[in-house]
Design an enzyme around this catalytic site. Structure first.
Site, short mmCIF file in Angstrom:
data_model
loop_
_atom_site.label_atom_id
_atom_site.label_comp_id
_atom_site.label_asym_id
_atom_site.label_seq_id
_atom_site.Cartn_x
_atom_site.Cartn_y
_atom_site.Cartn_z
N GLU A 146 -17.60 -6.92 7.59
CA GLU A 146 -16.23 -7.08 7.11
C GLU A 146 -15.85 -5.98 6.12
O GLU A 146 -14.67 -5.67 5.95
CB GLU A 146 -16.06 -8.48 6.46
CG GLU A 146 -14.68 -9.06 6.65
CD GLU A 146 -14.57 -10.53 6.21
OE1 GLU A 146 -15.52 -11.09 5.66
OE2 GLU A 146 -13.50 -11.11 6.44
N LYS A 197 -5.26 -14.36 12.87
CA LYS A 197 -4.57 -15.44 12.17
C LYS A 197 -3.09 -15.45 12.55
O LYS A 197 -2.52 -16.50 12.87
CB LYS A 197 -4.68 -15.25 10.65
CG LYS A 197 -6.04 -15.55 10.08
CD LYS A 197 -5.94 -15.55 8.56
CE LYS A 197 -7.29 -15.54 7.91
NZ LYS A 197 -7.22 -15.28 6.48
O1 PA5 Z 1 -14.97 -11.93 2.33
C1 PA5 Z 1 -13.88 -12.43 2.46
O2 PA5 Z 1 -12.94 -12.19 1.69
C2 PA5 Z 1 -13.60 -13.42 3.57
O3 PA5 Z 1 -14.68 -13.55 4.42
C3 PA5 Z 1 -13.25 -14.78 2.99
O4 PA5 Z 1 -14.32 -15.24 2.20
C4 PA5 Z 1 -12.94 -15.80 4.08
O5 PA5 Z 1 -11.93 -15.32 4.93
C5 PA5 Z 1 -12.50 -17.12 3.47
O6 PA5 Z 1 -11.37 -16.93 2.65
P1 PA5 Z 1 -10.93 -17.99 1.60
O7 PA5 Z 1 -11.97 -18.15 0.58
O8 PA5 Z 1 -9.66 -17.45 1.03
O9 PA5 Z 1 -10.69 -19.29 2.33
#
Ligand code: PA5
Length: 426
Positions: free
Chosen positions: A279, A414
């Protein structure tokens, strides 16, 4: 205590004067919090800035959960789930029903059957929920929370408010307003720490402490890594070294990194690592694709591809120097299985030999090799390891001229799902 990084070729030769300069600039940008995405560099000094009061507060809440609950359901996805899951698995004692509180995760996937069965399982247990979402609006955990909140309210009535703990942003999000309205205990995900860098915040610490693990030791390990990696030395800074080797291999035509381990307790560290690097780096058509294997299991499966398939892979072994528990092969009178040649060998030593054998076979098959060695699997060393990975990930992304702290690509699916499901405004 540190992480050693070994490369199958000459490492020093990889660092040209130009690269050295770039690395130094990256290092300074991270340490002074001025590099791209600087709003999300809060994790860099987080371990050393944690106060004893904060840790005490987490421990008090964890003790309360342990005293009135048998199960803690942690609702979250991505960085709001993988950090604690990784630490819990790494410290787990399989097959042992001990006095540890059981931690069960929800909201990391959407499944009616999973939630129905979870709720049925919870019926005979005392339960606390910890819902974690930095944005407070992520759909998958929000769906799980809708069902589980209803369950808690129906089952516990007014008491449910004291059995629900919310970890979210300090200022915004649907979860924050709900928590305020209901009077739930709240923990903050700091604004300058993104989900996948949040394992040392309440996001990771509360579930880990509730399971009975020593969060002070976890933080002590992270703090040690923070200190060590503050020093810019291309020979001894493990995060710089790992990032340099990865970048070199990527440039040489190896866009896939396989993290290999012999310890099934590290499976979720691998999952956490995949999220962290995937990511953070996978943007703008660039980035190394992170994959993982568990040996020996996968030597009898993906091992064939790794040895002989398309040449685009490099392999990083995550090894643990000392076994936490072990067995020694004994001499059998009949030797019908013809294994007496192994007598006296510990199973940990078998895996060390297997590592050596696999690494040299894969190297000969055209798969460059990195080995990361950690000393042992305990809170301190895991804290050290996770911090090391976060720092290495930041270097790696910056070496690709990528901002490690955003995830624009995650938004695309999303938007589509909101359109398909006709969310108002889409
Ligand atoms: O690393 C990240 O920012 C993402 O993987 C988030 O942790 C994930 O999308 C979950 O988001 P949130 O904590 O806002 O629900």
């Amino acid at each position: 205590m540190n992480i050693s990084v070994n490369y199958s070729e000459d490492y020093q030769g990889l660092v040209s004067a130009e690269l050295h300069e770039k690395l130094q600039a990256i290092h300074e940008g991270i340490q002074t919090k001025t590099s791209t995405g600087s709003d999300f560099l809060g994790w860099v000094n987080w371990p050393s800035s944690l106060t004893p009061e904060f840790l005490q507060d987490i421990k008090v809440t964890a003790d309360r959960i342990r005293s009135n609950s048998e199960v803690l359901v942690v609702i979250g996805i991505g960085g709001s789930y993988l950090g604690s899951k990784a630490v819990l698995e790494a410290l787990s004692t399989p097959f042992q029903k001990d006095d540890h509180l059981e931690v069960i995760f929800a909201g990391q996937l959407v499944s009616g059957s999973y939630l129905k069965q979870l709720i049925a399982y919870l019926d005979s247990k005392e339960v606390t929920l910890n819902v974690i979402s930095k944005s407070g609006t992520t759909t998958e955990p929000a769906i799980a929370f809708r069902f589980l909140r209803q369950y808690m309210e129906e089952r516990y009535g007014e008491e449910s408010a004291s059995r629900i703990i919310v970890t979210t942003d300090e200022e915004k999000g649907a979860l924050l307003s709900l928590a305020k309205e209901k009077g739930y205990k709240r923990y903050v995900v700091p604004g300058d720490i993104g989900g996948r860098y949040s394992v040392f915040t309440a996001v990771g610490l509360l579930p880990i402490a509730a399971a009975g693990h020593d969060i002070e030791q976890l933080i002590a390990g992270a703090k040690k890594a923070e200190e060590e990696l503050q020093v810019f030395d291309i020979k001894s800074n493990a995060a710089v070294k790992y990032a340099v080797i990865r970048k070199h291999l990527y440039d040489k035509g190896y866009p896939v990194e396989i993290m290999a381990t012999f310890d099934e307790k590290l499976t979720y560290v691998q999952e956490w690592w995949k999220q962290l690097f995937g990511e953070s780096e996978g943007k703008e058509g660039k980035g190394i694709f992170p994959a993982s294997v568990l040996y020996s299991t996968d030597l009898h499966s993906l091992g064939q591809y790794i040895q002989d398939g398309k040449r685009m892979l490099f392999e990083t072994f995550l090894m643990v120097e000392k076994a936490s528990d072990d067995l020694t092969v004994f001499e059998a009178e009949d030797n019908r299985d013809e294994l007496n040649y192994l007598s006296g060998l510990t199973l940990h030593d078998f895996n060390k030999a297997c590592h050596e054998a696999t690494a040299s076979a894969h190297l000969a098959g055209g798969v460059p090799q990195i080995t990361l060695m950690m000393e042992q699997l305990d809170e301190k060393h895991i804290g050290h390891l996770l911090y090391f990975y976060m720092m290495a990930c930041a270097y790696s992304a910056y070496l690709l001229d990528i901002n490690p702290f955003d995830q624009p690509g995650v938004e695309d699916y999303k938007r589509n799902i909101f359109k398909i499901l006709k969310k108002p405004g889409y």
